[in-house]
Design a protein around this motif. Structure first.
Motif, PDB file in Angstrom:
ATOM      1  N   PHE A  70     -49.506  42.588 -75.208  1.00  0.00           N
ATOM      2  CA  PHE A  70     -48.868  41.318 -74.904  1.00  0.00           C
ATOM      3  C   PHE A  70     -47.350  41.392 -75.079  1.00  0.00           C
ATOM      4  O   PHE A  70     -46.597  40.739 -74.358  1.00  0.00           O
ATOM      5  CB  PHE A  70     -49.429  40.211 -75.805  1.00  0.00           C
ATOM      6  N   ASP A  71     -46.894  42.191 -76.048  1.00  0.00           N
ATOM      7  CA  ASP A  71     -45.450  42.282 -76.297  1.00  0.00           C
ATOM      8  C   ASP A  71     -44.681  42.759 -75.065  1.00  0.00           C
ATOM      9  O   ASP A  71     -43.504  42.422 -74.888  1.00  0.00           O
ATOM     10  CB  ASP A  71     -45.165  43.240 -77.457  1.00  0.00           C
ATOM     11  N   PHE A 236     -46.082  35.116 -79.490  1.00  0.00           N
ATOM     12  CA  PHE A 236     -47.130  34.650 -78.582  1.00  0.00           C
ATOM     13  C   PHE A 236     -47.384  33.152 -78.770  1.00  0.00           C
ATOM     14  O   PHE A 236     -47.636  32.417 -77.814  1.00  0.00           O
ATOM     15  CB  PHE A 236     -48.402  35.452 -78.879  1.00  0.00           C
ATOM     16  N   ASP A 237     -47.280  32.668 -80.028  1.00  0.00           N
ATOM     17  CA  ASP A 237     -47.595  31.272 -80.325  1.00  0.00           C
ATOM     18  C   ASP A 237     -46.348  30.400 -80.512  1.00  0.00           C
ATOM     19  O   ASP A 237     -46.433  29.301 -81.063  1.00  0.00           O
ATOM     20  CB  ASP A 237     -48.490  31.170 -81.569  1.00  0.00           C
ATOM     21  N   SER A 238     -45.181  30.860 -80.059  1.00  0.00           N
ATOM     22  CA  SER A 238     -43.980  30.024 -80.107  1.00  0.00           C
ATOM     23  C   SER A 238     -44.138  28.810 -79.188  1.00  0.00           C
ATOM     24  O   SER A 238     -44.945  28.827 -78.252  1.00  0.00           O
ATOM     25  CB  SER A 238     -42.753  30.826 -79.688  1.00  0.00           C
ATOM     26  N   VAL A 239     -43.349  27.767 -79.461  1.00  0.00           N
ATOM     27  CA  VAL A 239     -43.418  26.549 -78.650  1.00  0.00           C
ATOM     28  C   VAL A 239     -42.012  26.098 -78.280  1.00  0.00           C
ATOM     29  O   VAL A 239     -41.025  26.463 -78.919  1.00  0.00           O
ATOM     30  CB  VAL A 239     -44.151  25.408 -79.385  1.00  0.00           C
ATOM     31  N   PHE A 240     -41.957  25.289 -77.220  1.00  0.00           N
ATOM     32  CA  PHE A 240     -40.701  24.724 -76.694  1.00  0.00           C
ATOM     33  C   PHE A 240     -40.783  23.215 -76.863  1.00  0.00           C
ATOM     34  O   PHE A 240     -41.804  22.593 -76.542  1.00  0.00           O
ATOM     35  CB  PHE A 240     -40.567  25.093 -75.218  1.00  0.00           C
ATOM     36  N   GLU A 241     -39.686  22.598 -77.338  1.00  0.00           N
ATOM     37  CA  GLU A 241     -39.729  21.156 -77.587  1.00  0.00           C
ATOM     38  C   GLU A 241     -38.325  20.570 -77.558  1.00  0.00           C
ATOM     39  O   GLU A 241     -37.315  21.298 -77.565  1.00  0.00           O
ATOM     40  CB  GLU A 241     -40.376  20.874 -78.940  1.00  0.00           C
ATOM     41  N   ALA A 242     -38.257  19.241 -77.538  1.00  0.00           N
ATOM     42  CA  ALA A 242     -36.977  18.545 -77.616  1.00  0.00           C
ATOM     43  C   ALA A 242     -36.339  18.817 -78.972  1.00  0.00           C
ATOM     44  O   ALA A 242     -37.019  18.875 -80.001  1.00  0.00           O
ATOM     45  CB  ALA A 242     -37.190  17.053 -77.412  1.00  0.00           C
TER      46      ALA A 242
END
Length: 354
Positions: A70-71, A236-242
């Protein structure tokens, strides 16, 4: 053989370029929904159970002896859904999804009698590399779709040419909002991956294409400052947000750690509207009444028969949907290889690594 495969993979018609796909008010409401309803997960984490499945959706096999991880494909690209299964998930955006202009354009693109809105999603990112040499969107077939099958299987079915009689007609309106000054365009191969590509450069604000992306290799070009394209701590489990501290800002977070702040000027936003299209009432009836659907057993029996005819000694594995060795074999046999030509302004990732 691979030239024959490549020649088959082309859309029903040349993509049609639009300007101002959404009104200013619609765009504002789309962004507001994204800000209010995050965080949003990486595309990679939402659609793939193994790195082999990622490879099967792209062009080009891995070098002999190299096991994908995945990397190798991790980039700060994130996704959310506005509509699924023909239903809008956010009432304030129903005019964007149940869009009579888009439906008319989808029918005209196919010269078809009927179309129904099916799904709507967005991709969002800040500065970002592109490890993707080019890919196909998830092709669907009568009986085989995203509700019951992984993306890798549907795309491999497309590449093989063994299931063309069952391909569902689809059309998309894909719009971009990106005001950055570094990269961020869109490369596509409307005549097949071995032919000359075309390109829509950035900046783009509401520019869109009407297209059949399941049958056209395409890629998002890298964008933003090079030193910011791979945030330290991205996972892999990072997130994007305001960003709660900046009125129009964004951020990427891994667990409780903020790994990157993204200013609005560097945010790239893609809105992907999709419709199912039916040539006539007979086709609409056949699809809705499931009178000519494929089954998974039929699909894998067809693959095995074709592989054996090509000289491969192979049996259906116990879990063919997830067996990485089987997926790798199918990709080796049916993938047409990397596009042979890239725009000089947007070289492929393998060219940059050379």
């Amino acid at each position: 053989m691979f030239d024959d495969i490549a020649a088959r993979i082309r859309p029903v018609a040349e993509p049609v370029i639009l300007e101002s796909a959404y009104t200013q008010d619609q765009h504002a409401r789309l962004i507001d929904m994204v800000r209010r309803n995050g965080p949003w997960k990486t595309i990679l984490s939402q659609h793939f159970a193994s790195a082999e499945e990622v490879v099967a959706t792209m062009s080009g096999s891995m070098p002999e002896g190299v096991k994908p991880t995945f990397d190798m494909f991790l980039t700060p690209n994130f996704r959310g859904y506005i509509a699924k299964y023909g239903a809008c998930l956010y009432p304030e955006l129903e005019d964007c999804f149940y869009n009579s202009d888009f439906l008319a354009r989808a029918k005209a693109y196919w010269k078809a009698d009927y179309a129904t809105p099916e799904n709507m999603l967005f991709n969002i990112n800040g500065a970002c590399h592109s490890t993707d040499p080019a890919h196909l969107d998830a092709t669907e077939f009568r009986g085989i779709n995203q509700a019951n099958s992984p993306i890798w299987l549907m795309n491999t079915m497309t590449k093989s040419g063994l299931f063309s009689n069952w391909i569902m007609k689809k059309a998309q309106v894909i719009a971009w909002y990106y005001q950055g000054t570094i990269g961020g365009g869109f490369t596509y191969w409307p005549e097949g991956p071995h032919a000359q590509p075309k390109r829509i450069p950035a900046p783009m604000w509401g520019r869109a294409v009407v297209v059949q992306n399941e049958m056209m290799y395409h890629r998002a070009e890298p964008n933003g400052p090079v030193d910011q394209r791979m945030p330290k701590g991205l996972a892999f489990d990072s997130v994007f947000e305001a960003d709660p501290d900046v009125a129009d800002g964004w951020r990427i977070r891994t667990g409780s750690e903020v790994v990157q702040k993204v200013p609005a000027s560097e945010m790239r936003f893609l809105v992907h509207w999709g419709a199912a299209v039916y040539a006539d009432y007979a086709e609409l009836k056949a699809v809705m009444e499931h009178t000519d659907d494929l089954t998974h057993d039929q699909v894998f029996d067809t693959f095995i028969k074709d592989l054996r005819a090509r000289g491969y000694s192979v049996d259906v594995p116990s879990n063919p949907l997830r067996d990485t060795a089987f997926i790798s074999l199918l990709n080796k046999v049916y993938d047409p290889g990397l596009p042979r030509i890239y725009p000089p302004e947007a070289p492929g990732p393998h060219q940059l690594a050379a």
